[in-house]
Design a protein around this motif. Structure first.
Motif, PDB file in Angstrom:
ATOM      1  N   VAL A  84       0.853  -1.194   0.000  1.00 27.63           N
ATOM      2  CA  VAL A  84       0.000   0.000   0.000  1.00 27.63           C
ATOM      3  C   VAL A  84       0.887   1.241   0.000  1.00 27.63           C
ATOM      4  CG1 VAL A  84      -1.697   1.327   1.329  1.00 27.63           C
ATOM      5  CG2 VAL A  84      -1.867  -1.172   1.221  1.00 27.63           C
ATOM      6  N   ILE A  85       0.646   2.118  -0.941  1.00 32.50           N
ATOM      7  CA  ILE A  85       1.350   3.402  -0.961  1.00 32.50           C
ATOM      8  C   ILE A  85       0.527   4.363  -0.115  1.00 32.50           C
ATOM      9  CG2 ILE A  85       2.175   5.293  -2.413  1.00 32.50           C
ATOM     10  CD1 ILE A  85       2.306   3.200  -4.726  1.00 32.50           C
ATOM     11  N   LEU A  86       1.041   4.653   1.071  1.00 32.76           N
ATOM     12  CA  LEU A  86       0.256   5.401   2.057  1.00 32.76           C
ATOM     13  C   LEU A  86      -0.195   6.766   1.541  1.00 32.76           C
ATOM     14  CD1 LEU A  86       2.175   4.440   5.305  1.00 32.76           C
ATOM     15  CD2 LEU A  86       0.024   3.523   4.441  1.00 32.76           C
ATOM     16  N   GLU A  87       0.653   7.436   0.778  1.00 32.54           N
ATOM     17  CA  GLU A  87       0.299   8.767   0.276  1.00 32.54           C
ATOM     18  C   GLU A  87      -0.898   8.714  -0.672  1.00 32.54           C
ATOM     19  OE1 GLU A  87       3.535   7.510  -0.058  1.00 32.54           O
ATOM     20  OE2 GLU A  87       4.206   8.494   1.786  1.00 32.54           O
ATOM     21  N   ASP A  88      -1.081   7.554  -1.327  1.00 30.89           N
ATOM     22  CA  ASP A  88      -2.169   7.408  -2.297  1.00 30.89           C
ATOM     23  C   ASP A  88      -3.391   6.698  -1.712  1.00 30.89           C
ATOM     24  OD1 ASP A  88      -0.483   8.580  -4.132  1.00 30.89           O
ATOM     25  OD2 ASP A  88       0.174   6.663  -4.984  1.00 30.89           O
ATOM     26  N   SER A  89      -3.308   6.324  -0.431  1.00 31.27           N
ATOM     27  CA  SER A  89      -4.414   5.573   0.171  1.00 31.27           C
ATOM     28  C   SER A  89      -5.314   6.513   0.965  1.00 31.27           C
ATOM     29  CB  SER A  89      -3.882   4.484   1.104  1.00 31.27           C
ATOM     30  OG  SER A  89      -3.377   5.057   2.295  1.00 31.27           O
ATOM     31  N   ASP A  90      -6.398   5.975   1.462  1.00 31.39           N
ATOM     32  CA  ASP A  90      -7.330   6.762   2.273  1.00 31.39           C
ATOM     33  C   ASP A  90      -7.015   6.665   3.765  1.00 31.39           C
ATOM     34  OD1 ASP A  90      -8.881   7.675   0.123  1.00 31.39           O
ATOM     35  OD2 ASP A  90      -9.997   5.791   0.064  1.00 31.39           O
ATOM     36  N   LEU A  91      -5.862   6.084   4.102  1.00 31.51           N
ATOM     37  CA  LEU A  91      -5.476   5.967   5.506  1.00 31.51           C
ATOM     38  C   LEU A  91      -4.810   7.256   5.976  1.00 31.51           C
ATOM     39  CD1 LEU A  91      -3.874   2.427   5.561  1.00 31.51           C
ATOM     40  CD2 LEU A  91      -6.024   3.097   6.612  1.00 31.51           C
ATOM     41  N   CYS A  92      -5.162   7.676   7.177  1.00 31.83           N
ATOM     42  CA  CYS A  92      -4.497   8.853   7.716  1.00 31.83           C
ATOM     43  C   CYS A  92      -3.119   8.445   8.251  1.00 31.83           C
ATOM     44  CB  CYS A  92      -5.338   9.527   8.798  1.00 31.83           C
ATOM     45  SG  CYS A  92      -5.535   8.602  10.326  1.00 31.83           S
ATOM     46  N   GLU A  93      -2.220   9.387   8.306  1.00 26.32           N
ATOM     47  CA  GLU A  93      -0.846   9.107   8.724  1.00 26.32           C
ATOM     48  C   GLU A  93      -0.798   8.548  10.147  1.00 26.32           C
ATOM     49  OE1 GLU A  93       3.380  11.496   9.246  1.00 26.32           O
ATOM     50  OE2 GLU A  93       1.734  12.448   8.177  1.00 26.32           O
ATOM     51  N   HIS A  94      -1.604   9.097  11.029  1.00 23.21           N
ATOM     52  CA  HIS A  94      -1.616   8.658  12.429  1.00 23.21           C
ATOM     53  C   HIS A  94      -2.018   7.179  12.535  1.00 23.21           C
ATOM     54  CE1 HIS A  94      -2.015   8.855  16.759  1.00 23.21           C
ATOM     55  NE2 HIS A  94      -3.223   8.346  16.651  1.00 23.21           N
ATOM     56  N   CYS A  95      -3.065   6.776  11.831  1.00 19.84           N
ATOM     57  CA  CYS A  95      -3.529   5.380  11.895  1.00 19.84           C
ATOM     58  C   CYS A  95      -2.508   4.418  11.311  1.00 19.84           C
ATOM     59  CB  CYS A  95      -4.864   5.219  11.190  1.00 19.84           C
ATOM     60  SG  CYS A  95      -6.243   5.912  12.122  1.00 19.84           S
ATOM     61  N   SER A  96      -1.901   4.776  10.188  1.00 15.03           N
ATOM     62  CA  SER A  96      -0.920   3.878   9.575  1.00 15.03           C
ATOM     63  C   SER A  96       0.317   3.758  10.457  1.00 15.03           C
ATOM     64  CB  SER A  96      -0.551   4.328   8.166  1.00 15.03           C
ATOM     65  OG  SER A  96      -0.063   5.647   8.167  1.00 15.03           O
ATOM     66  N   GLU A  97       0.788   4.849  11.042  1.00 20.78           N
ATOM     67  CA  GLU A  97       1.943   4.796  11.941  1.00 20.78           C
ATOM     68  C   GLU A  97       1.618   3.991  13.194  1.00 20.78           C
ATOM     69  OE1 GLU A  97       3.180   8.798  12.712  1.00 20.78           O
ATOM     70  OE2 GLU A  97       3.977   9.074  10.682  1.00 20.78           O
ATOM     71  N   ARG A  98       0.431   4.191  13.731  1.00 21.80           N
ATOM     72  CA  ARG A  98       0.033   3.455  14.928  1.00 21.80           C
ATOM     73  C   ARG A  98      -0.091   1.957  14.630  1.00 21.80           C
ATOM     74  NH1 ARG A  98      -4.768   5.779  16.668  1.00 21.80           N
ATOM     75  NH2 ARG A  98      -5.854   4.276  15.397  1.00 21.80           N
ATOM     76  N   TYR A  99      -0.643   1.620  13.471  1.00 24.27           N
ATOM     77  CA  TYR A  99      -0.751   0.212  13.091  1.00 24.27           C
ATOM     78  C   TYR A  99       0.631  -0.420  12.988  1.00 24.27           C
ATOM     79  CZ  TYR A  99      -1.132  -3.940  10.242  1.00 24.27           C
ATOM     80  OH  TYR A  99      -0.988  -5.222   9.773  1.00 24.27           O
ATOM     81  N   LEU A 100       1.549   0.225  12.275  1.00 23.27           N
ATOM     82  CA  LEU A 100       2.888  -0.331  12.097  1.00 23.27           C
ATOM     83  C   LEU A 100       3.619  -0.461  13.433  1.00 23.27           C
ATOM     84  CD1 LEU A 100       3.908   1.563   8.841  1.00 23.27           C
ATOM     85  CD2 LEU A 100       3.320  -0.865   9.070  1.00 23.27           C
ATOM     86  N   SER A 101       3.471   0.519  14.289  1.00 19.93           N
ATOM     87  CA  SER A 101       4.096   0.479  15.614  1.00 19.93           C
ATOM     88  C   SER A 101       3.514  -0.656  16.459  1.00 19.93           C
ATOM     89  CB  SER A 101       3.897   1.824  16.319  1.00 19.93           C
ATOM     90  OG  SER A 101       4.335   1.758  17.638  1.00 19.93           O
ATOM     91  N   THR A 102       2.197  -0.784  16.460  1.00 17.49           N
ATOM     92  CA  THR A 102       1.535  -1.856  17.217  1.00 17.49           C
ATOM     93  C   THR A 102       1.955  -3.216  16.698  1.00 17.49           C
ATOM     94  OG1 THR A 102      -0.368  -0.453  17.706  1.00 17.49           O
ATOM     95  CG2 THR A 102      -0.721  -2.824  17.857  1.00 17.49           C
TER      96      THR A 102
END
Length: 129
Positions: A84-102
């Protein structure tokens, strides 16, 4: 194979299997933010688009009818965000960072507890140090 295992080994094996299933379920639950209650340390994303994107990524990677057990250490570094290319997705930066960290914290915790859960020893004891 199971008939040859001593009963205490069988018990540890079954308890370990249940523990791994629980870790797998927790990973799904935390991805969907259902364990979050709001508040300062457990913020919930307010974007329905972002939350729906997380749900659709889970559904795509683990379609209905397929087993939902995922061995936590087999999950890639980016988990459901793999490819998933985060910049092109509908995910917010906070959620994607939190998911990866978790995800990384859960994998690290699973690895560190693995020998203790299955054979009642720590990695340090196993290495003889």
């Amino acid at each position: 194979l199971f008939q040859k295992l001593p009963s205490d080994c069988m018990e540890n094996f079954l308890l370990g299997r249940d523990w791994l299933c629980g870790v797998s379920q927790t990973l799904f639950k935390r991805t969907l933010q259902s364990s979050r209650t709001g508040g300062k340390s457990q913020k919930i994303c307010r974007s329905s688009i972002c939350l729906e994107k997380l749900r659709s990524l889970l559904a795509e990677k683990f379609p209905d009818g397929n087993p939902r057990f995922v061995f936590p250490l087999d999950v890639s570094e980016r988990g459901i965000l793999e490819g998933v290319i985060l910049e092109d997705s509908d995910l917010c930066e906070h959620c994607s960072e939190r998911y990866l960290s978790t995800l990384q914290k859960m994998k690290k915790s699973t690895w560190s507890r693995l020998p203790d859960i299955f054979i009642l020893k720590t990695w340090k004891e196993l290495s003889g140090k």
